[in-house]
Design a protein around this motif. Structure first.
Motif, PDB file in Angstrom:
ATOM      1  N   TYR A  25       0.846  -1.185   0.000  1.00  0.00           N
ATOM      2  CA  TYR A  25       0.000   0.000   0.000  1.00  0.00           C
ATOM      3  C   TYR A  25       0.883   1.237   0.000  1.00  0.00           C
ATOM      4  CZ  TYR A  25      -3.276  -3.421   1.861  1.00  0.00           C
ATOM      5  OH  TYR A  25      -4.043  -4.536   2.040  1.00  0.00           O
ATOM      6  N   ILE A  27       0.843   4.744   1.500  1.00  0.00           N
ATOM      7  CA  ILE A  27       0.145   5.539   2.509  1.00  0.00           C
ATOM      8  C   ILE A  27       1.052   6.691   2.902  1.00  0.00           C
ATOM      9  CG2 ILE A  27      -0.882   5.564   4.816  1.00  0.00           C
ATOM     10  CD1 ILE A  27      -1.504   2.588   4.418  1.00  0.00           C
ATOM     11  N   GLU A  75      -7.008  -6.869   0.430  1.00  0.00           N
ATOM     12  CA  GLU A  75      -6.528  -5.506   0.177  1.00  0.00           C
ATOM     13  C   GLU A  75      -7.326  -4.498   0.997  1.00  0.00           C
ATOM     14  OE1 GLU A  75      -6.865  -5.133  -4.067  1.00  0.00           O
ATOM     15  OE2 GLU A  75      -4.873  -5.989  -4.412  1.00  0.00           O
ATOM     16  N   LYS A  79      -5.897  -2.405   4.233  1.00  0.00           N
ATOM     17  CA  LYS A  79      -5.926  -0.942   4.189  1.00  0.00           C
ATOM     18  C   LYS A  79      -6.600  -0.388   5.443  1.00  0.00           C
ATOM     19  CE  LYS A  79      -6.796   0.965   0.265  1.00  0.00           C
ATOM     20  NZ  LYS A  79      -7.471   1.439  -0.950  1.00  0.00           N
TER      21      LYS A  79
END
Length: 95
Positions: A25, A27, A75, A79
């Motif tokens: 991810y 972020i 996913e 997240k």
């Protein structure tokens, strides 16, 4: 939920998903990498209600027989956990 992690792994093996598979991810401009197994560990330490909801939702994803649906489930779950963990309010957050 008793045997939460083992039950989830059994479901994953039914659709040929390796629990040590990783997810990445972006972020806040940084790449964060987690494994499905790490995510299972997080939920294993959560409340019984959270474990039950996670397991039921994972079961539904697996029943679709689509690896893409299972991948999307992880996913989205990953997240959610990462955003909660990295949030300034994370001290008060729990699963």
């Amino acid at each position: 939920m008793i045997y939460f992690k083992e039950s989830c792994k059994d479901l994953l093996l039914d659709v040929n998903v390796n629990p040590v598979s990783s997810l990445e991810y972006e972020i806040n401009g940084e790449i964060q990498t987690i494994t499905i197994e790490w995510l299972l560990d997080v939920y294993e330490s959560s409340s019984d209600e959270s474990q039950e909801l996670f397991f039921k939702t994972l079961s539904a994803a697996v029943e679709s027989k689509s690896r893409e649906v299972v991948k999307k489930f992880f996913e989205d779950s990953g997240k959610l956990v990462l955003m909660a963990a990295l949030s300034p309010l994370s001290e008060n957050a729990s699963l």
